[in-house]
Design a protein around this motif. Structure first.
Motif, PDB file in Angstrom:
ATOM      1  N   GLU A 164     -84.702 -49.249 -83.086  1.00  0.00           N
ATOM      2  CA  GLU A 164     -84.894 -49.722 -81.696  1.00  0.00           C
ATOM      3  C   GLU A 164     -84.754 -51.225 -81.474  1.00  0.00           C
ATOM      4  O   GLU A 164     -84.325 -51.490 -80.257  1.00  0.00           O
ATOM      5  N   VAL A 165     -85.167 -51.952 -82.553  1.00  0.00           N
ATOM      6  CA  VAL A 165     -84.807 -53.371 -82.237  1.00  0.00           C
ATOM      7  C   VAL A 165     -83.181 -53.537 -82.266  1.00  0.00           C
ATOM      8  O   VAL A 165     -82.872 -54.503 -81.644  1.00  0.00           O
ATOM      9  N   TYR A 166     -82.347 -52.774 -82.950  1.00  0.00           N
ATOM     10  CA  TYR A 166     -80.979 -52.869 -82.860  1.00  0.00           C
ATOM     11  C   TYR A 166     -80.409 -52.157 -81.460  1.00  0.00           C
ATOM     12  O   TYR A 166     -79.277 -51.975 -81.593  1.00  0.00           O
ATOM     13  N   GLY A 167     -81.308 -51.725 -80.771  1.00  0.00           N
ATOM     14  CA  GLY A 167     -80.759 -51.051 -79.305  1.00  0.00           C
ATOM     15  C   GLY A 167     -80.502 -49.563 -79.362  1.00  0.00           C
ATOM     16  O   GLY A 167     -79.871 -48.817 -78.606  1.00  0.00           O
ATOM     17  N   PHE A 168     -80.915 -48.870 -80.429  1.00  0.00           N
ATOM     18  CA  PHE A 168     -80.731 -47.448 -80.570  1.00  0.00           C
ATOM     19  C   PHE A 168     -81.609 -46.529 -79.616  1.00  0.00           C
ATOM     20  O   PHE A 168     -82.817 -46.743 -79.682  1.00  0.00           O
ATOM     21  N   GLN A 169     -81.250 -45.578 -78.992  1.00  0.00           N
ATOM     22  CA  GLN A 169     -82.089 -44.813 -78.169  1.00  0.00           C
ATOM     23  C   GLN A 169     -82.251 -43.324 -78.998  1.00  0.00           C
ATOM     24  O   GLN A 169     -81.465 -42.702 -79.762  1.00  0.00           O
ATOM     25  N   PRO A 170     -83.519 -42.658 -78.815  1.00  0.00           N
ATOM     26  CA  PRO A 170     -83.966 -41.449 -79.463  1.00  0.00           C
ATOM     27  C   PRO A 170     -83.424 -40.313 -78.812  1.00  0.00           C
ATOM     28  O   PRO A 170     -83.500 -40.061 -77.440  1.00  0.00           O
ATOM     29  N   ILE A 171     -82.818 -39.337 -79.157  1.00  0.00           N
ATOM     30  CA  ILE A 171     -82.507 -37.966 -79.045  1.00  0.00           C
ATOM     31  C   ILE A 171     -83.201 -37.077 -80.203  1.00  0.00           C
ATOM     32  O   ILE A 171     -83.345 -37.401 -81.332  1.00  0.00           O
ATOM     33  N   GLU A 172     -83.315 -35.857 -79.718  1.00  0.00           N
ATOM     34  CA  GLU A 172     -83.351 -34.552 -80.755  1.00  0.00           C
ATOM     35  C   GLU A 172     -82.695 -33.279 -80.126  1.00  0.00           C
ATOM     36  O   GLU A 172     -82.191 -33.253 -79.056  1.00  0.00           O
ATOM     37  N   THR A 173     -82.369 -32.634 -81.488  1.00  0.00           N
ATOM     38  CA  THR A 173     -81.511 -31.459 -81.072  1.00  0.00           C
ATOM     39  C   THR A 173     -82.108 -30.273 -81.761  1.00  0.00           C
ATOM     40  O   THR A 173     -83.067 -30.512 -82.398  1.00  0.00           O
ATOM     41  N   PRO A 174     -81.926 -29.114 -81.444  1.00  0.00           N
ATOM     42  CA  PRO A 174     -82.602 -27.803 -82.002  1.00  0.00           C
ATOM     43  C   PRO A 174     -82.503 -27.722 -83.455  1.00  0.00           C
ATOM     44  O   PRO A 174     -81.333 -28.413 -84.101  1.00  0.00           O
ATOM     45  N   SER A 175     -83.354 -27.088 -84.139  1.00  0.00           N
ATOM     46  CA  SER A 175     -83.374 -26.880 -85.465  1.00  0.00           C
ATOM     47  C   SER A 175     -82.287 -26.075 -85.980  1.00  0.00           C
ATOM     48  O   SER A 175     -81.775 -26.028 -87.186  1.00  0.00           O
ATOM     49  N   PHE A 176     -81.806 -25.063 -85.124  1.00  0.00           N
ATOM     50  CA  PHE A 176     -80.712 -24.128 -85.506  1.00  0.00           C
ATOM     51  C   PHE A 176     -79.621 -24.253 -84.340  1.00  0.00           C
ATOM     52  O   PHE A 176     -79.885 -24.698 -83.152  1.00  0.00           O
ATOM     53  N   GLU A 177     -78.326 -24.247 -84.821  1.00  0.00           N
ATOM     54  CA  GLU A 177     -77.091 -24.132 -83.970  1.00  0.00           C
ATOM     55  C   GLU A 177     -76.419 -23.074 -83.993  1.00  0.00           C
ATOM     56  O   GLU A 177     -76.553 -22.196 -85.088  1.00  0.00           O
ATOM     57  N   ASN A 178     -75.400 -22.707 -83.185  1.00  0.00           N
ATOM     58  CA  ASN A 178     -74.629 -21.491 -83.283  1.00  0.00           C
ATOM     59  C   ASN A 178     -73.625 -21.694 -84.562  1.00  0.00           C
ATOM     60  O   ASN A 178     -73.406 -23.170 -84.819  1.00  0.00           O
ATOM     61  N   SER A 179     -73.483 -20.687 -85.315  1.00  0.00           N
ATOM     62  CA  SER A 179     -72.788 -20.836 -86.550  1.00  0.00           C
ATOM     63  C   SER A 179     -71.413 -21.567 -86.520  1.00  0.00           C
ATOM     64  O   SER A 179     -70.854 -22.386 -87.072  1.00  0.00           O
ATOM     65  N   GLU A 180     -70.856 -21.097 -85.126  1.00  0.00           N
ATOM     66  CA  GLU A 180     -69.465 -22.007 -85.148  1.00  0.00           C
ATOM     67  C   GLU A 180     -69.514 -23.368 -84.710  1.00  0.00           C
ATOM     68  O   GLU A 180     -68.607 -24.040 -85.103  1.00  0.00           O
TER      69      GLU A 180
END
Length: 458
Positions: free
Chosen positions: A34-50
């Protein structure tokens, strides 16, 4: 007789003390993100295989955990495919989703899906678990956390320089002085493959080279031969396996070797720019070291690549890594979005800090104050006091039952509680509470109406 419970190989349960230590690492990394200016996101634990398959090379694809389709998935498989017993043809028919292998490819998918909501360059961090069907060993698990920071939408080498500084800042804060940030460039590796006559086998060349620290020089040569790289080509590459000298010396040797390779010289220019800026800026405790054998076998890297090793004397694989990927989002239809990112290996960092005894002793303290329970009336007064202490940010609790004093004091010792509060009948009548310092046994009396006097001593 009930079956004894177990957990899958490569996974772990974490005790309260272990969670506290892991949170300490995560909070330290998050603070610097955060000090370096990055913002948090989250994504699902699983994705489509493709989304995942085909992005990590053949070896990476084999390590992806597939999720079986719900329902009667077998009935939907034709007889020919089922009877062939070929996993490559069967898997797509029974599994459409998979656990994420890393955070980078899901991030690329995120950028493409949310491109109209994002201000570029986009700096994100993500701290979530990933899964790999790898062979469990020290520092290598099948379920583990990654702590990633990436920038997309900027081609400037300033990003690489900042990531080197970010690594240095985090490891300095954690006390890991003497860590080595290794750097190379995939363009340099492409140039090497070109000049030794193995351009068409670049992936095989880099995958084998990336195993140098695991299987040694002879093991690498053997694997390269098995992949079809000629003995002559391997002989030309052999001096790279132990290139001596400073970063500047190695860059000069590379210039001589790659003078006729445009892509190789482009990689050298990028490395020179990063090294020059870091030399001018300086690092707090880490060192930047050029390593021409560093390959990082993931296909999506196209420029600078990084890997961080623990301080000397600690037997551990890399505790961080990353690199530049010029067109990762292109695999999802968004072209010409360059990115660069790094990752911190939480579990390996944990093991290194544990081995070196670098965790703060205060992490063993889960509560600051325990109130001894002497009965209903006394415990009510204790609860009122605890409420006030919690209002001041003091971690406090009341023992849940009026058990024997010995049992309650043993509980306090096991919890490593620094202060025990006693409110018995006498203290209740006098409007006082007694604080016992568990380290030296000293006791001090305070007024129940003025718990702030005790708080000020903490």
């Amino acid at each position: 007789m009930p079956q004894k419970p177990s957990i899958p190989k490569g996974t772990r349960d974490f005790s309260p003390a272990e969670v506290a230590k892991r949170n300490y690492i995560i909070q330290t990394i998050k603070k610097h993100f955060e000090v370096y200016g990055f913002q948090p996101i989250e994504t699902p634990s699983f994705e489509n295989s493709e989304t995942l398959m085909g992005k990590y090379g053949d070896e990476g694809d084999r390590l992806i955990f597939k999720i079986l389709n719900s329902g009667d998935f077998i009935s939907k498989v034709d007889d020919v495919t089922y009877s062939s017993k070929n996993s490559a043809s069967l898997t797509p028919k029974i599994s459409e989703k998979a656990l994420r292998y890393d955070l980078t490819v899901p991030f690329a998918r995120y950028v493409v899906m949310h491109q109209n909501e994002i201000d570029f360059p986009f700096k994100r961090y993500q701290i979530q678990p990933v899964w790999r069907a790898d062979r469990p060993q020290k520092g290598r698990f099948r379920e583990f956390y990654q702590c990633d920071a990436d920038v997309v939408g900027a081609k400037s080498l300033l990003q690489e320089v900042e990531f080197v500084q970010l690594y240095d800042a985090v490891f300095t804060d954690l006390g890991l002085k003497g860590s080595t940030i290794k750097i190379n460039n995939r363009k340099v590796l492409s140039g090497i493959a070109e000049v030794i006559g193995a351009k068409h086998l670049l992936i095989d060349f880099t995958v084998a080279l990336d195993k140098l620290d695991k299987i040694g020089e002879e093991g690498v040569k053997k694997e390269m031969l098995a992949k079809g790289i000629s003995e002559g080509a391997i002989a030309k590459a052999a001096p790279l396996f132990s290139m001596p000298g400073s970063n500047a010396d190695q860059l000069e040797q590379l210039k001589t070797l790659l003078v006729h390779s445009d892509i190789g010289m482009a990689g050298i220019a990028e490395l020179e720019g990063i090294v020059t800026q870091i030399n001018a800026l300086g690092l707090q405790s880490a060192q930047l070291q050029l390593d021409v054998t560093l390959a990082r076998g993931l296909n999506y890297y196209t420029g600078a690549i990084f890997e961080v090793s623990a301080p000397a004397g600690v037997q551990m694989g890399s505790i961080g890594g990353g690199g530049r990927y010029d067109d990762l989002t292109g695999i999802f239809g968004l072209k010409d979005i360059s990115g660069v990112g790094i990752s911190f290996g939480l579990d390996r960092i944990y093991l290194v800090l544990e081995e070196l005894g670098l965790f703060p002793e205060s992490l063993d303290r889960t509560i600051d104050v325990l109130c001894i329970n002497f009965g209903n009336e006394e415990s009510l007064a204790s609860l009122q006091l605890v409420g006030k202490l919690r209002g001041h940010g003091i971690k406090a609790e009341v023992y849940p039952s009026s058990a024997k004093m010995q049992k309650q004091m043993k509980y306090a010792n096991n919890r490593n509680v620094p202060f025990v509060i006693l409110i018995g009948k006498q203290e209740l009548d006098q409007g006082d509470f007694v604080v016992k310092n568990m380290a030296n046994g000293e006791q001090q009396t305070y007024e129940l109406s003025s718990p702030e006097d005790f708080v000020q001593t903490l």
